[in-house]
Design an enzyme around this catalytic site. Sequence first.
Site, PDB file in Angstrom:
ATOM      1  N   HIS A 150      61.560 -65.292  20.369  1.00 43.81           N
ATOM      2  CA  HIS A 150      61.394 -66.803  19.916  1.00 43.81           C
ATOM      3  C   HIS A 150      62.573 -66.982  18.711  1.00 43.81           C
ATOM      4  O   HIS A 150      62.879 -67.554  18.323  1.00 43.81           O
ATOM      5  CB  HIS A 150      60.142 -67.125  19.007  1.00 43.81           C
ATOM      6  CG  HIS A 150      59.463 -68.022  19.828  1.00 43.81           C
ATOM      7  ND1 HIS A 150      58.143 -68.492  19.228  1.00 43.81           N
ATOM      8  CD2 HIS A 150      60.317 -69.419  20.457  1.00 43.81           C
ATOM      9  CE1 HIS A 150      58.416 -70.216  20.097  1.00 43.81           C
ATOM     10  NE2 HIS A 150      59.803 -70.810  20.326  1.00 43.81           N
ATOM     11  N   ASP A 161      53.155 -73.157  21.062  1.00 46.74           N
ATOM     12  CA  ASP A 161      52.571 -71.877  20.449  1.00 46.74           C
ATOM     13  C   ASP A 161      51.182 -71.401  19.789  1.00 46.74           C
ATOM     14  O   ASP A 161      51.222 -72.217  19.114  1.00 46.74           O
ATOM     15  CB  ASP A 161      53.708 -71.487  19.385  1.00 46.74           C
ATOM     16  CG  ASP A 161      54.430 -69.892  19.361  1.00 46.74           C
ATOM     17  OD1 ASP A 161      53.325 -69.103  19.338  1.00 46.74           O
ATOM     18  OD2 ASP A 161      55.606 -70.450  19.082  1.00 46.74           O
ATOM     19  N   HIS A 188      50.958 -69.116  17.933  1.00 44.65           N
ATOM     20  CA  HIS A 188      52.002 -69.083  16.365  1.00 44.65           C
ATOM     21  C   HIS A 188      52.315 -70.527  15.273  1.00 44.65           C
ATOM     22  O   HIS A 188      53.245 -70.932  16.139  1.00 44.65           O
ATOM     23  CB  HIS A 188      52.764 -68.034  15.901  1.00 44.65           C
ATOM     24  CG  HIS A 188      51.593 -66.435  16.916  1.00 44.65           C
ATOM     25  ND1 HIS A 188      52.137 -66.460  17.947  1.00 44.65           N
ATOM     26  CD2 HIS A 188      50.850 -65.548  16.699  1.00 44.65           C
ATOM     27  CE1 HIS A 188      51.186 -65.152  18.221  1.00 44.65           C
ATOM     28  NE2 HIS A 188      50.831 -65.016  17.189  1.00 44.65           N
ATOM     29  N   HIS A 236      60.635 -62.518  14.491  1.00 44.09           N
ATOM     30  CA  HIS A 236      60.391 -63.446  15.700  1.00 44.09           C
ATOM     31  C   HIS A 236      58.892 -64.571  14.976  1.00 44.09           C
ATOM     32  O   HIS A 236      58.613 -65.246  15.445  1.00 44.09           O
ATOM     33  CB  HIS A 236      60.109 -62.995  16.243  1.00 44.09           C
ATOM     34  CG  HIS A 236      58.723 -62.282  16.980  1.00 44.09           C
ATOM     35  ND1 HIS A 236      57.859 -62.072  18.301  1.00 44.09           N
ATOM     36  CD2 HIS A 236      57.838 -61.792  16.178  1.00 44.09           C
ATOM     37  CE1 HIS A 236      56.456 -61.418  18.018  1.00 44.09           C
ATOM     38  NE2 HIS A 236      56.797 -61.080  16.631  1.00 44.09           N
ATOM     39  N   ASP A 293      52.365 -67.126  24.382  1.00 46.27           N
ATOM     40  CA  ASP A 293      51.644 -66.821  24.303  1.00 46.27           C
ATOM     41  C   ASP A 293      50.849 -67.760  23.627  1.00 46.27           C
ATOM     42  O   ASP A 293      50.191 -67.540  23.111  1.00 46.27           O
ATOM     43  CB  ASP A 293      52.056 -66.268  22.798  1.00 46.27           C
ATOM     44  CG  ASP A 293      52.419 -66.488  21.819  1.00 46.27           C
ATOM     45  OD1 ASP A 293      52.207 -67.268  21.149  1.00 46.27           O
ATOM     46  OD2 ASP A 293      53.121 -65.801  20.840  1.00 46.27           O
ATOM     47  N   ASP A 308      56.500 -71.082  23.557  1.00 46.53           N
ATOM     48  CA  ASP A 308      56.407 -69.849  23.970  1.00 46.53           C
ATOM     49  C   ASP A 308      55.333 -69.394  24.270  1.00 46.53           C
ATOM     50  O   ASP A 308      53.773 -69.852  24.692  1.00 46.53           O
ATOM     51  CB  ASP A 308      55.658 -69.092  22.880  1.00 46.53           C
ATOM     52  CG  ASP A 308      55.927 -67.808  21.997  1.00 46.53           C
ATOM     53  OD1 ASP A 308      54.879 -67.525  22.996  1.00 46.53           O
ATOM     54  OD2 ASP A 308      56.210 -67.500  21.185  1.00 46.53           O
ATOM     55  N   GLU A 319      59.203 -65.442  24.434  1.00 46.88           N
ATOM     56  CA  GLU A 319      58.615 -64.325  24.757  1.00 46.88           C
ATOM     57  C   GLU A 319      57.664 -63.873  26.363  1.00 46.88           C
ATOM     58  O   GLU A 319      56.593 -62.747  25.724  1.00 46.88           O
ATOM     59  CB  GLU A 319      57.148 -64.686  23.361  1.00 46.88           C
ATOM     60  CG  GLU A 319      57.564 -65.066  21.834  1.00 46.88           C
ATOM     61  CD  GLU A 319      57.995 -63.916  21.455  1.00 46.88           C
ATOM     62  OE1 GLU A 319      57.867 -62.979  21.440  1.00 46.88           O
ATOM     63  OE2 GLU A 319      59.023 -63.926  20.056  1.00 46.88           O
TER      64      GLU A 319
HETATM   65  N1  LIG Z   1      57.111 -65.416  18.209  1.00 47.23           N
HETATM   66  C1  LIG Z   1      55.990 -64.824  17.804  1.00 47.23           C
HETATM   67  N2  LIG Z   1      55.138 -64.759  18.751  1.00 47.23           N
HETATM   68  N3  LIG Z   1      55.531 -64.693  17.279  1.00 47.23           N
HETATM   69  C2  LIG Z   1      54.368 -64.439  16.066  1.00 47.23           C
HETATM   70  C3  LIG Z   1      54.787 -64.026  14.580  1.00 47.23           C
HETATM   71  C4  LIG Z   1      53.165 -63.520  14.385  1.00 47.23           C
HETATM   72  C5  LIG Z   1      52.911 -63.254  12.496  1.00 47.23           C
HETATM   73  N4  LIG Z   1      52.302 -64.894  12.593  1.00 47.23           N
HETATM   74  C6  LIG Z   1      54.261 -63.052  12.192  1.00 47.23           C
HETATM   75  O1  LIG Z   1      54.488 -63.879  11.320  1.00 47.23           O
HETATM   76  O2  LIG Z   1      54.412 -61.333  12.193  1.00 47.23           O
HETATM   77 MN   LIG Z   2      56.337 -67.568  18.531  1.00 45.27          MN
END
Ligand SMILES: NC(=[NH2+])NCCC[C@H](N)C(=O)O
Ligand SMILES: [Mn+2]
Length: 313
Positions: free
Chosen positions: A93, A117, A119, A134, A231, A229, A281
């Site tokens: 990402h 996402d 997140h 990311h 996820d 994303d 991702e």
């Molecule tokens: N693009 C993603 N999959 N991001 C996940 C981030 C997870 C967590 N908030 C971190 O900063 O590590």
């Molecule tokens: Mn993400």
Amino acid sequence: MIDVIGVPFDLCGSRPGCALGPAAVRYAGLVETLQGIGLEVRDCGDMPAMRPETDEDGMRNFPPLLETVRGLRKAVYKTYLEGNLPIVVGGEHTVVAGAVAAALQFHGEDVAVLWIDAHADANTPGSSASGNLHGMPIAALAGLPSGTEGKVDEEWNALQEALGSGPRLSLNRTAWYALRDVDPPEVPQLQGLALTMHDIDRHGVVNTMHTLDRWLRTIGASHLWISFDVDALDPILAPGTGTAVRGGLTYREAHLCAELLFEMMAASDCPYRLAGVDVVETNPLVDANNATAVMVVEWFASLFGKTILGSRR
Ligand SMILES: NC(=[NH2+])NCCC[C@H](N)C(=O)O
Ligand SMILES: [Mn+2]
């Protein structure tokens, strides 16, 4: 015409593998599927693959990330100059920062971002518990301070520079969709529109997408960048990703979301236009028979007007 740009970068996330994402999504038929619904698509191939390279006291694999972000910004800007629409296929990402920076540079500060996402990806180097870049692209795009000193701060400033001379992303013009794993320091950054899985459970996709459409009109967005994303999807449906979180969008919810985005942008009075889309991702190393990439391709078809009974294009 659509330009598909692959970005096989996976050096700053939680586990490697999504550098194979562009290949997985191509094997699942992205280009052919979009052509099949009547779009003109040019596959621009992949950005150069990067090797791990870390300075001792800086962020992990920062130099190759910087080069990738800079390269993608240039590639997406070139797509705009040629009058085309970018579809960016990642990769992590983080790299999307380069693409959105190009959109801001070309279209100006009225670009809004829809971040679909699990997140928020709004950590800074100072707030991140994992240190994984990311989880920081929104903070980078918004030009938030690093919250650190020394080498890491220098690198964060170099990343800002790589994002170019265009306007920064306003957090007030950023919408999140399908959130369910937000770190406490990220919460204050959710200044635009934060639609969580709780909101989607409670009000459904139709109402939450309607809220998004009204919000985009209220803030006066001229363009919309959609960042997807994988996820955001429920891991039962899309296991091929590095930071899976249960309780995500179902198959039907994800498609309805894409179909409604198409409808919103096709409305005759819609004041904002699509600036570009990315999907990131996708990690085939942890996937099941490429199911995640297949889902990605089907989702793109819905986003560009495919319906169960035909196409609205
Ligand atoms: N693009 C993603 N999959 N991001 C996940 C981030 C997870 C967590 N908030 C971190 O900063 O590590
Ligand atoms: Mn993400």
